[in-house]
Scaffold this active site. Structure first.
Site, PDB file in Angstrom:
ATOM      1  N   ARG A 237       0.803  -1.223   0.000  1.00 21.92           N
ATOM      2  CA  ARG A 237       0.000   0.000   0.000  1.00 21.92           C
ATOM      3  C   ARG A 237       0.839   1.277   0.000  1.00 21.92           C
ATOM      4  O   ARG A 237       0.364   2.338   0.386  1.00 21.92           O
ATOM      5  CB  ARG A 237      -0.997   0.012   1.168  1.00 21.92           C
ATOM      6  CG  ARG A 237      -2.012  -1.131   1.109  1.00 21.92           C
ATOM      7  CD  ARG A 237      -3.075  -0.976   2.169  1.00 21.92           C
ATOM      8  NE  ARG A 237      -4.061  -2.056   2.062  1.00 21.92           N
ATOM      9  CZ  ARG A 237      -3.976  -3.226   2.683  1.00 21.92           C
ATOM     10  NH1 ARG A 237      -2.930  -3.470   3.468  1.00 21.92           N
ATOM     11  NH2 ARG A 237      -4.899  -4.142   2.537  1.00 21.92           N
TER      12      ARG A 237
ATOM     13  N   LYS B 198       1.233  11.233 -10.867  1.00 27.20           N
ATOM     14  CA  LYS B 198       0.316  10.339 -11.580  1.00 27.20           C
ATOM     15  C   LYS B 198       1.056   9.047 -11.907  1.00 27.20           C
ATOM     16  O   LYS B 198       2.157   9.075 -12.456  1.00 27.20           O
ATOM     17  CB  LYS B 198      -0.168  10.984 -12.881  1.00 27.20           C
ATOM     18  CG  LYS B 198      -1.380  11.877 -12.737  1.00 27.20           C
ATOM     19  CD  LYS B 198      -1.888  12.254 -14.120  1.00 27.20           C
ATOM     20  CE  LYS B 198      -3.115  13.124 -14.051  1.00 27.20           C
ATOM     21  NZ  LYS B 198      -3.598  13.477 -15.410  1.00 27.20           N
TER      22      LYS B 198
ATOM     23  N   GLU C   2       5.353  18.325 -25.035  1.00 24.77           N
ATOM     24  CA  GLU C   2       4.891  18.683 -23.692  1.00 24.77           C
ATOM     25  C   GLU C   2       5.467  20.025 -23.240  1.00 24.77           C
ATOM     26  O   GLU C   2       4.826  20.754 -22.477  1.00 24.77           O
ATOM     27  CB  GLU C   2       5.254  17.581 -22.694  1.00 24.77           C
ATOM     28  CG  GLU C   2       4.505  16.266 -22.894  1.00 24.77           C
ATOM     29  CD  GLU C   2       3.049  16.331 -22.423  1.00 24.77           C
ATOM     30  OE1 GLU C   2       2.635  17.366 -21.868  1.00 24.77           O
ATOM     31  OE2 GLU C   2       2.325  15.340 -22.637  1.00 24.77           O
TER      32      GLU C   2
ATOM     33  N   LYS D  54       4.261  22.756 -14.169  1.00 27.66           N
ATOM     34  CA  LYS D  54       3.610  21.540 -13.673  1.00 27.66           C
ATOM     35  C   LYS D  54       3.666  21.489 -12.156  1.00 27.66           C
ATOM     36  O   LYS D  54       2.686  21.099 -11.501  1.00 27.66           O
ATOM     37  CB  LYS D  54       4.247  20.287 -14.277  1.00 27.66           C
ATOM     38  CG  LYS D  54       3.525  19.024 -13.824  1.00 27.66           C
ATOM     39  CD  LYS D  54       3.555  17.916 -14.819  1.00 27.66           C
ATOM     40  CE  LYS D  54       2.564  16.825 -14.415  1.00 27.66           C
ATOM     41  NZ  LYS D  54       2.635  15.648 -15.297  1.00 27.66           N
TER      42      LYS D  54
ATOM     43  N   GLU E   6      -6.297  16.257  -9.527  1.00 23.52           N
ATOM     44  CA  GLU E   6      -6.985  16.650 -10.754  1.00 23.52           C
ATOM     45  C   GLU E   6      -8.476  16.905 -10.522  1.00 23.52           C
ATOM     46  O   GLU E   6      -9.338  16.508 -11.303  1.00 23.52           O
ATOM     47  CB  GLU E   6      -6.791  15.580 -11.841  1.00 23.52           C
ATOM     48  CG  GLU E   6      -7.007  16.098 -13.245  1.00 23.52           C
ATOM     49  CD  GLU E   6      -6.582  15.096 -14.295  1.00 23.52           C
ATOM     50  OE1 GLU E   6      -5.413  15.162 -14.716  1.00 23.52           O
ATOM     51  OE2 GLU E   6      -7.402  14.245 -14.677  1.00 23.52           O
TER      52      GLU E   6
ATOM     53  N   ARG F 208      -5.698  21.236 -12.431  1.00 25.69           N
ATOM     54  CA  ARG F 208      -4.757  20.305 -13.047  1.00 25.69           C
ATOM     55  C   ARG F 208      -5.244  19.793 -14.401  1.00 25.69           C
ATOM     56  O   ARG F 208      -4.450  19.348 -15.236  1.00 25.69           O
ATOM     57  CB  ARG F 208      -4.477  19.129 -12.098  1.00 25.69           C
ATOM     58  CG  ARG F 208      -3.404  18.187 -12.624  1.00 25.69           C
ATOM     59  CD  ARG F 208      -2.897  17.232 -11.567  1.00 25.69           C
ATOM     60  NE  ARG F 208      -1.895  16.333 -12.128  1.00 25.69           N
ATOM     61  CZ  ARG F 208      -1.104  15.557 -11.407  1.00 25.69           C
ATOM     62  NH1 ARG F 208      -1.187  15.574 -10.094  1.00 25.69           N
ATOM     63  NH2 ARG F 208      -0.221  14.775 -11.980  1.00 25.69           N
TER      64      ARG F 208
ATOM     65  N   ASN G  14      -4.004  18.465 -19.439  1.00 29.73           N
ATOM     66  CA  ASN G  14      -4.467  17.486 -20.426  1.00 29.73           C
ATOM     67  C   ASN G  14      -4.661  18.092 -21.808  1.00 29.73           C
ATOM     68  O   ASN G  14      -5.219  17.441 -22.691  1.00 29.73           O
ATOM     69  CB  ASN G  14      -5.799  16.866 -19.953  1.00 29.73           C
ATOM     70  CG  ASN G  14      -5.617  15.973 -18.746  1.00 29.73           C
ATOM     71  OD1 ASN G  14      -4.643  15.231 -18.653  1.00 29.73           O
ATOM     72  ND2 ASN G  14      -6.558  16.034 -17.812  1.00 29.73           N
TER      73      ASN G  14
ATOM     74  N   HIS H 285      -4.463  15.999 -24.977  1.00 32.39           N
ATOM     75  CA  HIS H 285      -4.343  14.597 -24.583  1.00 32.39           C
ATOM     76  C   HIS H 285      -5.585  13.758 -24.864  1.00 32.39           C
ATOM     77  O   HIS H 285      -5.482  12.531 -24.951  1.00 32.39           O
ATOM     78  CB  HIS H 285      -3.985  14.508 -23.096  1.00 32.39           C
ATOM     79  CG  HIS H 285      -2.553  14.821 -22.807  1.00 32.39           C
ATOM     80  ND1 HIS H 285      -1.984  16.032 -23.131  1.00 32.39           N
ATOM     81  CD2 HIS H 285      -1.560  14.095 -22.224  1.00 32.39           C
ATOM     82  CE1 HIS H 285      -0.706  16.022 -22.758  1.00 32.39           C
ATOM     83  NE2 HIS H 285      -0.430  14.869 -22.211  1.00 32.39           N
TER      84      HIS H 285
ATOM     85  N   HIS I 265      -4.355  10.603 -26.637  1.00 33.14           N
ATOM     86  CA  HIS I 265      -4.413   9.259 -26.070  1.00 33.14           C
ATOM     87  C   HIS I 265      -5.178   8.312 -26.980  1.00 33.14           C
ATOM     88  O   HIS I 265      -4.830   7.118 -27.091  1.00 33.14           O
ATOM     89  CB  HIS I 265      -5.065   9.294 -24.687  1.00 33.14           C
ATOM     90  CG  HIS I 265      -4.148   9.747 -23.600  1.00 33.14           C
ATOM     91  ND1 HIS I 265      -4.572  10.005 -22.330  1.00 33.14           N
ATOM     92  CD2 HIS I 265      -2.809   9.997 -23.594  1.00 33.14           C
ATOM     93  CE1 HIS I 265      -3.552  10.390 -21.586  1.00 33.14           C
ATOM     94  NE2 HIS I 265      -2.480  10.397 -22.333  1.00 33.14           N
TER      95      HIS I 265
ATOM     96  N   HIS J 173       4.377   9.411 -27.602  1.00 31.38           N
ATOM     97  CA  HIS J 173       3.362  10.198 -26.896  1.00 31.38           C
ATOM     98  C   HIS J 173       3.339  11.646 -27.390  1.00 31.38           C
ATOM     99  O   HIS J 173       2.274  12.215 -27.655  1.00 31.38           O
ATOM    100  CB  HIS J 173       3.646  10.147 -25.390  1.00 31.38           C
ATOM    101  CG  HIS J 173       2.751  11.024 -24.569  1.00 31.38           C
ATOM    102  ND1 HIS J 173       1.437  10.727 -24.328  1.00 31.38           N
ATOM    103  CD2 HIS J 173       3.005  12.206 -23.938  1.00 31.38           C
ATOM    104  CE1 HIS J 173       0.893  11.684 -23.582  1.00 31.38           C
ATOM    105  NE2 HIS J 173       1.824  12.582 -23.327  1.00 31.38           N
TER     106      HIS J 173
END
Length: 358
Positions: free
Chosen positions: A119, A141, A183, A225, A235, A239, A243, A246, A250, A262
């Site tokens: 965990r 993330k 990016e 960032k 998010e 935040r 994206n 994206h 994606h 990417h």
């Protein structure tokens, strides 16, 4: 060793992003005194550097290495299970740590492994690509892919530190550097116009890892960032602006079975988002043209085949940024002024796609 820049990510689990050269000692410092064992997860091309890192840290911790596939092939549950197996067989406890050493896919995977083992164990990210430094390794993330889409399984999990050692970029292939700059440019479009100014002034200088301009845009992108993540770790609000490009990006990656880089997919996605905003009456022709000019100067793609729209749309509807039946796109009202376009009509979405269709 050059001067090290320390960029803080604030919050409950705050940490620093360190930018500089010759930063191996910073990794040892970030681990601290309590860690006894460290699993370094790396891609095949970094095997020799991973061995050198193990040697450098051998006086501080017991280092194990886990070689994982290149690119998005690393982000599979089978690969995560392979890493969990190593941790279990080596009796890793909650006082031990995981280190992601590689590009964005490796840092995504390493973060997921660290977040899920017992965990949560300590995590250090050492990105070795432009994409990893300005985006994937910063922000907490983590995730793996499924047959249904990219990053659909994952968690928010803060590292103990991110060590962005620019020495790793000196031998990076040119096309990898340029793909990562999608990016960097994204940060310019959504919030930091200075990045765009530097890219437009001299793209070759700005994308050369040995120049001051390169380091400046890298630090600006990381700084953006860090600020956004400090304000909105999970998010829930601001935040989302990260994206930009994206949602379609994606979907393209998924359609191409992750054979596209990417950054290349996100570049197409940003031009699409710009055209969508223009058709929605939000963004000027000049701002759209600036997207095409900047991304074109980086040699990034800005088109995608005309006949692929329906499959892309179906994938976007499964995107983690969607809300129920409503698609959500980050768009711009102007350079540096991002906003959310929620639930645009299918006719508008298709019309914007026609603007990028080849």
């Amino acid at each position: 060793m050059t001067e090290t820049t320390r960029i803080p990510v604030r919050g409950t689990d705050g940490y620093d992003v360190l930018v500089g050269r010759g930063l191996t000692s910073a990794i040892a410092d970030a681990l601290g005194s309590g860690v006894r064992k460290l699993l370094v997860i790396h891609q095949p091309s970094l095997g020799a550097r991973a061995d050198a890192l193990r040697e450098a840290l051998s006086g501080r911790v017991e280092v194990l290495l886990a070689e994982v596939p290149d690119g998005e092939s690393a982000k599979r549950v089978e690969v995560a299970a392979f890493c969990w197996g190593i941790l279990g067989q080596a009796d890793f406890t909650r006082s031990d740590a995981v280190l992601g050493f590689g590009g964005g896919a490796v840092t995504d995977l390493a973060g997921f492994v660290a977040a899920t083992w017992l965990r949560g164990v300590a995590l250090i990210q050492v990105p070795t690509t432009v994409l990893g430094m300005v985006d994937a390794a910063v922000g907490g993330k983590t995730g793996i892919n499924t047959a249904e889409g990219k990053n659909l399984v994952g968690s928010f999990y803060a590292p103990r530190a991110v060590v962005a050692d620019l020495d790793h970029l000196d031998t990076l292939p040119r096309n990898e550097i340029l793909a990562g700059f999608a990016e960097v440019a994204k940060a310019g479009f959504i919030a930091v116009p200075e990045i765009l100014d530097i890219l437009e002034a001299d793209p070759a200088q700005a994308t050369d890892p040995t120049t001051p301009q390169f380091r400046r845009v890298i630090e600006l992108a990381i700084g953006l960032k860090a600020d956004v993540v400090s304000e909105d770790f999970t998010e829930a609000g601001r935040r989302e602006i990260l994206n930009y490009g994206h949602t379609l990006g994606h979907a393209i990656e998924h359609a191409e079975r992750y054979q596209w880089r990417h950054g290349a997919a996100v570049a197409v996605g940003m031009v699409y988002a710009a055209e969508l905003a223009r058709l929605a009456g939000r963004l000027s022709d000049a701002a759209v043209d600036r997207h095409r000019s900047v991304l074109g100067s980086l040699g990034l793609p800005m088109e995608y085949p005309a006949g692929r729209w329906q499959s892309l749309l179906a994938t976007m509807r499964r995107d983690k940024k969607a809300r129920g039946a409503l698609l959500r796109f980050i768009v711009l009202d102007d350079i540096g002024k991002p906003t959310v376009l929620q639930g645009p009509e299918d006719q508008l979405l298709f019309a914007a796609y026609q603007e990028i269709a080849s």
